[in-house]
Design a protein around this motif. Structure first.
Motif, PDB file in Angstrom:
ATOM      1  N   GLN A  34       0.847  -3.746  -6.312  1.00 39.29           N
ATOM      2  CA  GLN A  34       1.004  -2.461  -5.660  1.00 39.29           C
ATOM      3  C   GLN A  34      -0.266  -1.627  -5.808  1.00 39.29           C
ATOM      4  OE1 GLN A  34       4.864  -0.622  -6.508  1.00 39.29           O
ATOM      5  NE2 GLN A  34       5.467  -2.569  -7.431  1.00 39.29           N
ATOM      6  N   VAL A  35      -0.676  -1.009  -4.708  1.00 39.58           N
ATOM      7  CA  VAL A  35      -1.929  -0.252  -4.665  1.00 39.58           C
ATOM      8  C   VAL A  35      -1.640   1.147  -4.132  1.00 39.58           C
ATOM      9  CG1 VAL A  35      -4.268  -0.138  -3.722  1.00 39.58           C
ATOM     10  CG2 VAL A  35      -3.255  -2.371  -4.289  1.00 39.58           C
ATOM     11  N   GLU A  36      -1.958   2.166  -4.934  1.00 43.27           N
ATOM     12  CA  GLU A  36      -1.793   3.559  -4.521  1.00 43.27           C
ATOM     13  C   GLU A  36      -3.124   4.101  -3.993  1.00 43.27           C
ATOM     14  OE1 GLU A  36       0.778   5.733  -4.617  1.00 43.27           O
ATOM     15  OE2 GLU A  36       2.292   4.863  -5.955  1.00 43.27           O
ATOM     16  N   CYS A  87       1.640  -5.020   3.322  1.00 45.78           N
ATOM     17  CA  CYS A  87       2.528  -4.096   4.019  1.00 45.78           C
ATOM     18  C   CYS A  87       2.454  -2.734   3.340  1.00 45.78           C
ATOM     19  CB  CYS A  87       3.968  -4.620   4.038  1.00 45.78           C
ATOM     20  SG  CYS A  87       4.764  -4.668   2.422  1.00 45.78           S
ATOM     21  N   GLY A  88       3.181  -1.778   3.888  1.00 49.03           N
ATOM     22  CA  GLY A  88       3.236  -0.442   3.323  1.00 49.03           C
ATOM     23  C   GLY A  88       4.561  -0.210   2.618  1.00 49.03           C
ATOM     24  N   HIS A  89       4.625   0.870   1.855  1.00 41.42           N
ATOM     25  CA  HIS A  89       5.874   1.252   1.201  1.00 41.42           C
ATOM     26  C   HIS A  89       6.974   1.398   2.246  1.00 41.42           C
ATOM     27  CE1 HIS A  89       7.578   3.923  -2.314  1.00 41.42           C
ATOM     28  NE2 HIS A  89       8.413   2.979  -1.954  1.00 41.42           N
ATOM     29  N   LEU A 107       0.838  -1.199   0.000  1.00 40.08           N
ATOM     30  CA  LEU A 107       0.000   0.000   0.000  1.00 40.08           C
ATOM     31  C   LEU A 107       0.872   1.248   0.000  1.00 40.08           C
ATOM     32  CD1 LEU A 107      -2.673  -1.083   2.654  1.00 40.08           C
ATOM     33  CD2 LEU A 107      -2.846  -1.222   0.160  1.00 40.08           C
ATOM     34  N   HIS A 108       0.544   2.184  -0.876  1.00 38.78           N
ATOM     35  CA  HIS A 108       1.228   3.472  -0.985  1.00 38.78           C
ATOM     36  C   HIS A 108       0.204   4.592  -0.766  1.00 38.78           C
ATOM     37  CE1 HIS A 108       4.627   1.770  -3.598  1.00 38.78           C
ATOM     38  NE2 HIS A 108       3.700   0.826  -3.704  1.00 38.78           N
ATOM     39  N   LEU A 128     -11.581   3.346   4.480  1.00 36.40           N
ATOM     40  CA  LEU A 128     -10.969   2.127   5.001  1.00 36.40           C
ATOM     41  C   LEU A 128     -11.683   0.899   4.450  1.00 36.40           C
ATOM     42  CD1 LEU A 128     -10.393   3.096   8.753  1.00 36.40           C
ATOM     43  CD2 LEU A 128      -8.769   3.226   6.859  1.00 36.40           C
ATOM     44  N   GLN A 129     -13.010   0.997   4.338  1.00 34.32           N
ATOM     45  CA  GLN A 129     -13.779  -0.115   3.794  1.00 34.32           C
ATOM     46  C   GLN A 129     -13.402  -0.381   2.335  1.00 34.32           C
ATOM     47  OE1 GLN A 129     -16.520  -2.079   5.511  1.00 34.32           O
ATOM     48  NE2 GLN A 129     -15.608  -3.281   3.837  1.00 34.32           N
ATOM     49  N   GLY A 130     -13.149   0.681   1.572  1.00 33.89           N
ATOM     50  CA  GLY A 130     -12.751   0.505   0.180  1.00 33.89           C
ATOM     51  C   GLY A 130     -11.441  -0.243   0.044  1.00 33.89           C
ATOM     52  N   VAL A 131     -10.475   0.073   0.909  1.00 39.54           N
ATOM     53  CA  VAL A 131      -9.202  -0.661   0.908  1.00 39.54           C
ATOM     54  C   VAL A 131      -9.435  -2.105   1.335  1.00 39.54           C
ATOM     55  CG1 VAL A 131      -6.867  -0.753   1.843  1.00 39.54           C
ATOM     56  CG2 VAL A 131      -7.949   1.466   1.428  1.00 39.54           C
ATOM     57  N   ALA A 132     -10.265  -2.268   2.371  1.00 40.04           N
ATOM     58  CA  ALA A 132     -10.560  -3.612   2.877  1.00 40.04           C
ATOM     59  C   ALA A 132     -11.217  -4.482   1.811  1.00 40.04           C
ATOM     60  CB  ALA A 132     -11.459  -3.515   4.108  1.00 40.04           C
TER      61      ALA A 132
END
Length: 303
Positions: A95-97, A179-181, A33-34, A128-132
């Motif tokens: 990868q997700v921006e 994980c994150g960047h 996640l970025h 947050l729900q959209g990422v989930a």
């Protein structure tokens, strides 16, 4: 090798870069996640530095709109990948921006300027729900574990090769999950900062996390109307309202002339909206009823 569906349902392919930058076939078991540190969909230098997907906030609809740039099982180009080092872009990574910022200084400037944006450390529940939702899809269709690092440091402390959470080459090579960047070996960026990763995982799993030892609260209320997002009528009686009201008093948001009780009143609604504003929610996001993100932070005792 790649398996499973390659297009995230509903994602736009208006900005599709795979034809220009073919990438490598891979079987994804990691999502990184970025944050874009901007307010709009980036150009990504015509795709030269593009991720697999970008999630763009639609504030009117209160949802994240997905733009897909590469197949899910195709390597994208948003990470630093040095020669002679460890593989990053091509090591089974999607990868997700996330459009928005993780930088508190940028947050302050944009807020003062009146921009519409997401400050991801204080993201509204719908974001947050959209990422989930995306992570749940990746887990179901590609087996990406719904797990990851426990520490998501606040920016700018998350920046740099020695930020305390950056993986070593061996840790990166063996990692599977989200994980994150900030966690990726060989990189220096600190995004997405202090993302509420625990809450995202709860939402992705579609349930609640058991309370830690010694805790006496549950992250979501038992009353189904909270979970469904409907608005319980004033005058409705439930012991959950008593517990909620006591917690609102304890955190300095209670507005009661008479002590908290089991009947939902306007004072309960006003108090809860004050609490949600205290958490940083604004406009309709601060309105009753409570969402899971703010409810979890209120820590209502079991009833």
């Amino acid at each position: 090798m790649s398996t499973g569906p390659q297009r995230y349902p509903g994602a736009s392919t208006t900005y599709w870069y795979q034809n220009r930058f073919g990438g490598d076939l891979q079987e994804v078991n990691v999502v990184v996640l970025h944050t874009t540190e901007g307010t709009n969909l980036p150009s990504y230098d015509g795709g030269a530095s593009a991720p697999n997907l970008t999630l763009v906030p639609d504030f009117k609809a209160k949802r994240l709109k997905a733009y897909q740039h590469f197949d899910f099982d195709r390597s994208s180009r948003a990470l630093v990948n040095l020669r002679g080092g460890v593989e990053t872009n091509t090591l089974n990574v999607a990868q997700v921006e996330l459009v928005g910022t993780c930088d508190p200084a940028t947050h302050a400037r944009w807020k003062k300027a009146g921009y519409a944006y997401i400050y991801w450390p204080e993201a509204p529940e719908w974001a947050l729900q959209g990422v989930a939702d995306l992570l749940a899809w990746a887990h179901k269709n590609h087996g990406v574990p719904l797990s990851g690092p426990k520490t998501w440091k606040a920016y700018p402390g998350s920046y740099g090769s020695d930020n305390g959470v950056r993986m070593s080459f061996s840790q990166w090579n063996s990692f599977k999950g989200v994980c994150g960047h900030m966690h990726v070996s060989e990189n220096r960026h600190g995004d997405p900062g202090a993302l509420d990763f625990a809450q995202i995982l709860e939402l992705a799993k579609g349930g609640k996390t058991p309370p830690a030892k010694g805790q006496t609260y549950e992250p979501y209320p038992r009353a189904a109307f909270f979970l469904k997002g409907s608005r319980p009528a004033l005058g409705k009686s439930s012991p959950i309202f008593t517990a909620m009201s006591k917690r609102l008093v304890a955190v300095g948001c209670g507005r009661y002339k008479v002590g908290p009780g089991p009947v939902l009143g306007q004072a309960d609604v006003d108090s809860y909206e004050k609490f949600q504003r205290k958490l940083g929610f604004t406009g309709s996001d601060a309105k009753w009823p409570p969402g899971p993100a703010s409810w979890a932070k209120l820590k209502v005792p079991k009833v």
